[in-house]
Write a protein that holds these residues in place. Structure first.
Motif, PDB file in Angstrom:
ATOM      1  N   PRO A 180       0.827  -1.207   0.000  1.00 44.69           N
ATOM      2  CA  PRO A 180       0.000   0.000   0.000  1.00 44.69           C
ATOM      3  C   PRO A 180       0.860   1.255   0.000  1.00 44.69           C
ATOM      4  O   PRO A 180       1.978   1.246   0.537  1.00 44.69           O
ATOM      5  CB  PRO A 180      -0.809  -0.115   1.292  1.00 44.69           C
ATOM      6  CG  PRO A 180      -0.121  -1.111   2.122  1.00 44.69           C
ATOM      7  CD  PRO A 180       0.676  -1.979   1.217  1.00 44.69           C
ATOM      8  N   PRO A 181       0.377   2.316  -0.613  1.00 42.20           N
ATOM      9  CA  PRO A 181       1.177   3.528  -0.756  1.00 42.20           C
ATOM     10  C   PRO A 181       1.621   4.115   0.586  1.00 42.20           C
ATOM     11  O   PRO A 181       2.755   4.488   0.747  1.00 42.20           O
ATOM     12  CB  PRO A 181       0.279   4.503  -1.491  1.00 42.20           C
ATOM     13  CG  PRO A 181      -0.867   3.720  -1.987  1.00 42.20           C
ATOM     14  CD  PRO A 181      -0.912   2.431  -1.258  1.00 42.20           C
ATOM     15  N   ILE A 182       0.732   4.204   1.548  1.00 41.99           N
ATOM     16  CA  ILE A 182       1.094   4.738   2.853  1.00 41.99           C
ATOM     17  C   ILE A 182       0.073   4.247   3.868  1.00 41.99           C
ATOM     18  O   ILE A 182      -1.102   4.104   3.554  1.00 41.99           O
ATOM     19  CB  ILE A 182       1.186   6.278   2.833  1.00 41.99           C
ATOM     20  CG1 ILE A 182       1.873   6.783   4.088  1.00 41.99           C
ATOM     21  CG2 ILE A 182      -0.176   6.905   2.680  1.00 41.99           C
ATOM     22  CD1 ILE A 182       2.380   8.196   3.966  1.00 41.99           C
ATOM     23  N   GLN A 226       1.341   3.589  10.219  1.00 38.55           N
ATOM     24  CA  GLN A 226       2.683   3.436  10.792  1.00 38.55           C
ATOM     25  C   GLN A 226       3.706   4.255  10.007  1.00 38.55           C
ATOM     26  O   GLN A 226       4.576   4.899  10.584  1.00 38.55           O
ATOM     27  CB  GLN A 226       3.077   1.957  10.812  1.00 38.55           C
ATOM     28  CG  GLN A 226       4.399   1.696  11.495  1.00 38.55           C
ATOM     29  CD  GLN A 226       4.387   2.107  12.959  1.00 38.55           C
ATOM     30  OE1 GLN A 226       3.383   1.968  13.646  1.00 38.55           O
ATOM     31  NE2 GLN A 226       5.499   2.634  13.422  1.00 38.55           N
ATOM     32  N   MET A 227       3.604   4.248   8.686  1.00 35.80           N
ATOM     33  CA  MET A 227       4.509   5.047   7.859  1.00 35.80           C
ATOM     34  C   MET A 227       4.331   6.529   8.147  1.00 35.80           C
ATOM     35  O   MET A 227       5.302   7.279   8.228  1.00 35.80           O
ATOM     36  CB  MET A 227       4.260   4.776   6.379  1.00 35.80           C
ATOM     37  CG  MET A 227       4.675   3.438   5.896  1.00 35.80           C
ATOM     38  SD  MET A 227       4.217   3.321   4.156  1.00 35.80           S
ATOM     39  CE  MET A 227       4.848   1.722   3.756  1.00 35.80           C
ATOM     40  N   SER A 275      -0.045  12.588  17.369  1.00 36.12           N
ATOM     41  CA  SER A 275      -1.144  12.061  18.166  1.00 36.12           C
ATOM     42  C   SER A 275      -2.021  11.210  17.243  1.00 36.12           C
ATOM     43  O   SER A 275      -2.000  11.373  16.022  1.00 36.12           O
ATOM     44  CB  SER A 275      -1.965  13.190  18.771  1.00 36.12           C
ATOM     45  OG  SER A 275      -2.615  13.921  17.758  1.00 36.12           O
ATOM     46  N   GLN A 276      -2.795  10.319  17.826  1.00 36.55           N
ATOM     47  CA  GLN A 276      -3.659   9.459  17.026  1.00 36.55           C
ATOM     48  C   GLN A 276      -4.701  10.285  16.279  1.00 36.55           C
ATOM     49  O   GLN A 276      -5.036   9.988  15.139  1.00 36.55           O
ATOM     50  CB  GLN A 276      -4.338   8.414  17.911  1.00 36.55           C
ATOM     51  CG  GLN A 276      -5.090   7.350  17.137  1.00 36.55           C
ATOM     52  CD  GLN A 276      -4.184   6.524  16.245  1.00 36.55           C
ATOM     53  OE1 GLN A 276      -3.054   6.220  16.603  1.00 36.55           O
ATOM     54  NE2 GLN A 276      -4.676   6.141  15.090  1.00 36.55           N
ATOM     55  N   LYS A 277      -5.169  11.348  16.903  1.00 36.56           N
ATOM     56  CA  LYS A 277      -6.155  12.216  16.259  1.00 36.56           C
ATOM     57  C   LYS A 277      -5.562  12.865  15.009  1.00 36.56           C
ATOM     58  O   LYS A 277      -6.210  12.922  13.961  1.00 36.56           O
ATOM     59  CB  LYS A 277      -6.605  13.295  17.249  1.00 36.56           C
ATOM     60  CG  LYS A 277      -7.618  14.245  16.690  1.00 36.56           C
ATOM     61  CD  LYS A 277      -8.025  15.297  17.708  1.00 36.56           C
ATOM     62  CE  LYS A 277      -9.000  16.273  17.118  1.00 36.56           C
ATOM     63  NZ  LYS A 277      -9.334  17.351  18.056  1.00 36.56           N
ATOM     64  N   MET A 330      -4.957  13.134   9.067  1.00 36.11           N
ATOM     65  CA  MET A 330      -4.141  13.131   7.852  1.00 36.11           C
ATOM     66  C   MET A 330      -4.502  11.955   6.941  1.00 36.11           C
ATOM     67  O   MET A 330      -4.532  12.100   5.714  1.00 36.11           O
ATOM     68  CB  MET A 330      -2.662  13.104   8.214  1.00 36.11           C
ATOM     69  CG  MET A 330      -2.181  14.405   8.829  1.00 36.11           C
ATOM     70  SD  MET A 330      -0.449  14.384   9.245  1.00 36.11           S
ATOM     71  CE  MET A 330       0.286  14.471   7.624  1.00 36.11           C
ATOM     72  N   MET A 331      -4.779  10.785   7.518  1.00 37.11           N
ATOM     73  CA  MET A 331      -5.184   9.629   6.708  1.00 37.11           C
ATOM     74  C   MET A 331      -6.508   9.905   5.995  1.00 37.11           C
ATOM     75  O   MET A 331      -6.672   9.585   4.820  1.00 37.11           O
ATOM     76  CB  MET A 331      -5.314   8.373   7.574  1.00 37.11           C
ATOM     77  CG  MET A 331      -3.998   7.787   8.032  1.00 37.11           C
ATOM     78  SD  MET A 331      -2.952   7.192   6.703  1.00 37.11           S
ATOM     79  CE  MET A 331      -3.900   5.816   6.119  1.00 37.11           C
TER      80      MET A 331
END
Length: 74
Positions: free
Chosen positions: A37-39, A42-43, A56-58, A63-64
């Motif tokens: 996968p592109p990103i 974890q990356m 932070s997870q938020k 961003m995802m």
């Protein structure tokens, strides 16, 4: 055989080759992207840490989501 028949066979073979090549390339790329996968999160986390940010997870989820929305609009 006449020249017209040879031209028709050549055009048909060319179109079949293009169509077959397209579907083989498409299948290969789909399998490649599934395996690599592109990103992922974890990356992204590692990238942010390398840039000196504490992720932070938020922020990672935000961003995802932004990247997924950008990919869907293309």
């Amino acid at each position: 055989m006449s020249t017209v028949v040879w031209i028709i066979l050549l055009v048909v073979a060319l179109l079949a080759g293009v169509a077959l090549g397209f579907f083989i390339a498409r299948k290969y790329m789909m399998n490649y992207l599934k395996k690599n996968p592109p990103i992922n999160e974890q990356m992204l986390r590692t990238l942010m840490m390398q840039m000196g940010q504490k992720p932070s997870q938020k922020k990672i989820n935000q961003m995802m989501r932004a990247m997924n929305n950008q990919n869907q609009t293309k």
